[in-house]
Design a protein around this motif. Sequence first.
Motif, PDB file in Angstrom:
ATOM      1  N   GLY A  69      -6.724  10.850  71.359  1.00 58.13           N
ATOM      2  CA  GLY A  69      -6.653   9.444  70.987  1.00 58.13           C
ATOM      3  C   GLY A  69      -5.685   8.674  71.867  1.00 58.13           C
ATOM      4  O   GLY A  69      -4.826   9.243  72.538  1.00 58.13           O
ATOM      5  N   ARG A 252      -8.177   7.304  66.051  1.00 59.58           N
ATOM      6  CA  ARG A 252      -8.200   8.529  65.254  1.00 59.58           C
ATOM      7  C   ARG A 252      -8.671   8.210  63.839  1.00 59.58           C
ATOM      8  O   ARG A 252      -8.377   7.139  63.314  1.00 59.58           O
ATOM      9  CB  ARG A 252      -6.799   9.150  65.180  1.00 59.58           C
ATOM     10  CG  ARG A 252      -6.182   9.452  66.523  1.00 59.58           C
ATOM     11  CD  ARG A 252      -4.706   9.773  66.381  1.00 59.58           C
ATOM     12  NE  ARG A 252      -4.069   9.943  67.675  1.00 59.58           N
ATOM     13  CZ  ARG A 252      -3.632   8.948  68.437  1.00 59.58           C
ATOM     14  NH1 ARG A 252      -3.740   7.697  68.015  1.00 59.58           N
ATOM     15  NH2 ARG A 252      -3.074   9.182  69.603  1.00 59.58           N
ATOM     16  N   TRP A 256      -7.000  12.538  60.572  1.00 61.66           N
ATOM     17  CA  TRP A 256      -7.023  13.288  61.824  1.00 61.66           C
ATOM     18  C   TRP A 256      -6.140  14.533  61.791  1.00 61.66           C
ATOM     19  O   TRP A 256      -6.502  15.570  62.352  1.00 61.66           O
ATOM     20  CB  TRP A 256      -6.633  12.391  62.995  1.00 61.66           C
ATOM     21  CG  TRP A 256      -5.219  11.899  63.017  1.00 61.66           C
ATOM     22  CD1 TRP A 256      -4.727  10.792  62.395  1.00 61.66           C
ATOM     23  CD2 TRP A 256      -4.114  12.478  63.714  1.00 61.66           C
ATOM     24  NE1 TRP A 256      -3.387  10.641  62.651  1.00 61.66           N
ATOM     25  CE2 TRP A 256      -2.981  11.664  63.465  1.00 61.66           C
ATOM     26  CE3 TRP A 256      -3.964  13.601  64.531  1.00 61.66           C
ATOM     27  CZ2 TRP A 256      -1.724  11.943  63.998  1.00 61.66           C
ATOM     28  CZ3 TRP A 256      -2.705  13.880  65.066  1.00 61.66           C
ATOM     29  CH2 TRP A 256      -1.605  13.057  64.793  1.00 61.66           C
TER      30      TRP A 256
END
Length: 271
Positions: A69, A252, A256
């Motif tokens: 990310g 994300r 996550w």
Amino acid sequence: MASQRVLKVFDGIVKHTKKLLDEAQISHDEYHEFVLWLDRLGRKGEIPLFMDVFFETHVLNSIYSGYPGTEPSLLGPYHIENTPMLEEPYVLTQRADEKGDVLYFKGTVRSVDGKPLANTLVDMWQADADGEYSHYADDIPEYNLRGRFYTDENGQFEVKTIVPAPYKIPTDGPTGEFLDYIDHHPYRPAHLHIQFKQEGYENLITQVFFEGDPWIETDVAEGVRSTLITKLEHHEDTNGSYKTASLDFEMRTQNWRAEIKKDLTVANSSK
């Protein structure tokens, strides 16, 4: 009832403070001076400034470094809620005679697995060509160089604004005293602030920096990430000169951490 989380964190602070006191051999007089300095920091209203500049980047690195990310960067003290919703073609709210080079900034917002995120809310704000932020400078209209808009069906966006200027953080109070103690300049490189919001995903707060900025290697807030640096391209046409820049972003999911832990568990069980 006592909060076990607060107790755990406080015990950790005390433990590491004791270690620092021993390692640095801090005297009681030095401790007392530090308490007085903290008091001045609070009375001046600079605690958020000091924490943003000297601590937040380390908090973010501790949480996100090494994970998929886009890397977050500082929210900073100049964000305000509920700025104007823009209509296409997107142009950040600005004065008719706004100084600075025209900038068209574009990007694509995706999930970490590459899915384009349509209708992501983009909240953008920045300093002007003099390094000043609206809402915090008396002579600038309230929402100048601020605005919110949505990505299209492909997760893409483009917004017209101006190239922001580098600026220095306030130095007339205890934060400035601290900079003198550590012999560091007070400047931040030019940057755009961007926050992304999408249902089912963790809010992404980050910044965009530009190659060649004189302060990019020594940002006082240590907010620069190499993955957040883009290049300003110069263009000329019949309407005059302008700059373009682009950067893509990955968000994300809200879960996550649990997803990564699950993936690691599955990977380990298959060995």
